[in-house]
Scaffold this active site. Structure first.
Site, PDB file in Angstrom:
ATOM      1  CD  GLU A 115     -20.686   4.027  -3.566  1.00 48.16           C
ATOM      2  OE1 GLU A 115     -21.003   5.082  -3.984  1.00 48.16           O
ATOM      3  OE2 GLU A 115     -20.712   3.244  -3.114  1.00 48.16           O
ATOM      4  CD  GLU A 128     -21.465   2.710   1.032  1.00 43.63           C
ATOM      5  OE1 GLU A 128     -22.507   2.409  -0.171  1.00 43.63           O
ATOM      6  OE2 GLU A 128     -21.335   3.421   0.897  1.00 43.63           O
TER       7      GLU A 128
HETATM    8  C1  PNW Z   1     -24.098   4.469  -2.625  1.00 42.79           C
HETATM    9  N1  PNW Z   1     -25.475   3.249  -9.097  1.00 42.79           N
HETATM   10  O1  PNW Z   1     -24.488   5.385  -3.696  1.00 42.79           O
HETATM   11  C2  PNW Z   1     -23.374   4.939  -1.503  1.00 42.79           C
HETATM   12  O2  PNW Z   1     -22.560   5.182  -0.841  1.00 42.79           O
HETATM   13  C3  PNW Z   1     -25.268   5.422  -0.651  1.00 42.79           C
HETATM   14  O3  PNW Z   1     -24.643   6.911  -0.157  1.00 42.79           O
HETATM   15  C4  PNW Z   1     -26.427   5.184  -0.937  1.00 42.79           C
HETATM   16  O4  PNW Z   1     -27.142   5.168  -0.490  1.00 42.79           O
HETATM   17  C5  PNW Z   1     -25.392   3.210  -1.565  1.00 42.79           C
HETATM   18  O5  PNW Z   1     -24.798   3.112  -2.307  1.00 42.79           O
HETATM   19  C6  PNW Z   1     -28.039   2.731  -1.736  1.00 42.79           C
HETATM   20  O6  PNW Z   1     -27.183   3.804  -3.050  1.00 42.79           O
HETATM   21  C7  PNW Z   1     -25.235   4.377  -4.613  1.00 42.79           C
HETATM   22  O7  PNW Z   1     -26.160   3.612  -8.937  1.00 42.79           O
HETATM   23  C8  PNW Z   1     -25.548   5.506  -5.534  1.00 42.79           C
HETATM   24  O8  PNW Z   1     -24.556   2.246  -9.326  1.00 42.79           O
HETATM   25  C9  PNW Z   1     -25.903   4.514  -6.679  1.00 42.79           C
HETATM   26  C10 PNW Z   1     -25.139   3.660  -7.324  1.00 42.79           C
HETATM   27  C11 PNW Z   1     -24.017   2.894  -6.062  1.00 42.79           C
HETATM   28  C12 PNW Z   1     -24.216   3.424  -4.888  1.00 42.79           C
END
Ligand code: PNW
Length: 482
Positions: free
Chosen positions: A202, A389
């Site tokens: 990401e 994911e």
């Molecule tokens: C991902 N958003 O993060 C990450 O790859 C993981 O480490 C994390 O734990 C997981 O998704 C769940 O959050 C994100 O705000 C964090 O859209 C924030 C967002 C999306 C993905």
């Protein structure tokens, strides 16, 4: 024509007085209506997995020569995470990985996505490597392989060595080069065990949240030019890292796990689908589109104007070198509609009543697992896709009997997987699925407040308990279908 037995016919005729549609449907059905034939299969060899990341599960932050990462610094800064939570202990997976692998085996997982902590390999970001770091991941990967679980390794899931941040972090091209050196070295040391690599996780999250709005480490709020340059250094790091992995490990397969803006058409109509294709390119112009085309779009550069990043043709070539697969992290959907403007589309912002899971950002959009791989395969010409994911937070409670009945997570997963099956059954090349996450873990700025695991973790005792969703997932894997 379906032949109905006389008895069946009589029954249907009796029922049909009030509902003539039923007889029409029954006579048109190809198979008898039974509950037994409701399965939706996946192709043989579909790779069912789970995903985690080093800082979110490992703990052991001061062991075996690990250096400090930006997440140690950030989480220990008052006011930055929920409740002041840190990853100091997390799931203690650095020590309990045997237990974690046993959980994966019980689920029937074919594959495991995990990440390597850069500061365990190069405590100072560059320079002298730390053998104990390599040893740890060798032993872990050997244990996975012994359990029949295929490792998929991410080299950068946000734990940048603090020393590099002190020299500018992703604002500096030196970090892109340091990343490539670390990636090449690590792939050289572990490439005999690990065949599938993701350079980074990401890019848009760690840049936009870390350097744009400051809610993630290192907590900066850069202006538009500096931010655009940091974005460029991140995609450049991916490109140089991919080269270095391939140079140091024969036969390595390399991709990236990106949370694309998960564009879907407002609904299934040709004009909205055409709009979604345009939006997929433009809304992902700084990251995935650059990686898959080796270009920044004209519209992206025009939007930035004088704030556009500095870049060279040679850098763009490295960034756009073909990946072996595309990893998509998909949680939410971004609906767009066709509009008669220069771009040809507009994002629809959801009304307040739009449903979401326990994290307020996590709106429900199961059709993203149908449309995104399908559109991505077409616009970026990718031939192999993994959902690297997908999953959700839930307000889990431990019931009287000690179990966790996370029916909302089961609903979420079932809905998304059904859409993924729809894509796969149409020939969209999705080869595997990594559920986020195997365990409840350190959810970044949300600390331990938001639980994403299909296994409940009692953070006081480290006791792991499979939730209802884990039984749901084991059932999907066992029958390779829904
Ligand atoms: C991902 N958003 O993060 C990450 O790859 C993981 O480490 C994390 O734990 C997981 O998704 C769940 O959050 C994100 O705000 C964090 O859209 C924030 C967002 C999306 C993905």
């Amino acid at each position: 024509m379906i032949r109905l037995s006389r008895r069946m016919f009589g029954k249907l005729a009796a029922m049909s007085a009030a509902n003539s549609a039923l007889t029409v449907e029954a006579s048109a059905a190809a198979k008898p209506l039974t509950l037994a034939n409701s399965d939706r299969p996946f192709p043989a060899g579909f790779l069912w997995g789970s995903a985690t990341a080093s800082y979110q599960v490992e703990g052991a932050v001061n062991e075996d020569g690990r250096g400090t990462s930006i997440w140690d610094t950030f989480s220990h800064t008052p006011g930055k995470t929920h409740n002041g939570d840190t990853g100091d202990v997390a799931d203690d997976s650095y020590h309990r990985y045997h237990e974690d692998i046993a959980i994966m085996q019980a689920l029937g997982l074919k594959s495991c996505r995990f990440s390597i902590a850069w500061p365990r390999i190069f405590p100072n970001g560059t320079g002298t490597p730390n053998q104990k770091g390599i040893d740890h991941y060798r032993i872990f990967t050997e244990a996975l392989l012994k359990a029949g679980i295929e490792p998929f390794c991410t080299l950068y899931h946000w734990d940048l060595p603090q020393v590099l941040q002190d020299k500018g972090g992703w604002q500096s091209k030196d970090t892109s080069e340091a990343f490539a050196a670390y990636a090449g070295y690590t792939a050289g040391k572990l490439g005999d065990l690990i065949k599938n690599w993701m350079t980074m996780n990401e890019l848009s999250s760690f840049i936009e949240l870390g350097y744009g709005n400051g809610i993630h480490a290192p907590g900066l709020k850069l202006g538009p030019q500096q931010l655009a340059q940091a974005r460029h250094h991140a995609v450049l790091g991916h490109g140089l890292g991919m080269q270095a992995i391939r140079a140091n490990s024969k036969g390595a397969r390399v991709g990236v796990a990106e949370n694309i803006e998960a564009i879907i058409p407002a609904f299934n109509a040709p004009e909205h689908i055409a709009a979604a294709k345009k939006a997929m390119v433009e809304e992902n112009a700084a990251y995935s589109n650059a990686i898959h085309s080796g270009k920044y779009t004209d519209a992206y550069l025009e939007r930035l104007g004088t704030n556009a990043p500095n870049f060279t043709a040679q850098e763009m070539k490295a960034i756009g070198a073909p990946t072996d697969f595309q990893g998509l992290n998909i949680y939410t959907a971004v609906p767009v509609r066709a509009v008669d403007n220069a771009r040809g589309y507009e994002r629809i912002s959801n009304p307040a009543s739009y449903p979401h899971m326990a994290s307020s950002w996590l709106t429900l959009g199961p059709e993203a697992l149908y449309w995104c791989p399908k559109i991505a395969a077409e616009v970026w010409n990718v031939r192999e896709i993994y959902i690297t994911e997908n999953g959700c937070s839930s307000a889990d409670v431990v019931a009287q009997d000690g179990q966790i009945y996370d029916s909302d997570r089961v609903m979420y997963l079932n809905a998304y997987m059904t859409q993924m099956q729809r894509a796969v059954s149409e020939g969209v090349p999705v080869k595997g699925y990594f559920l986020w996450s195997l365990l409840d873990n350190f959810e970044w700025a949300d600390g331990y407040e938001k639980r994403f695991g299909i296994t409940y973790v009692d953070f006081k005792t480290q006791k792991r308990t499979p939730k209802l969703s884990s039984k749901f997932y084991a059932n999907v894997i066992a029958k390779n279908g829904l």
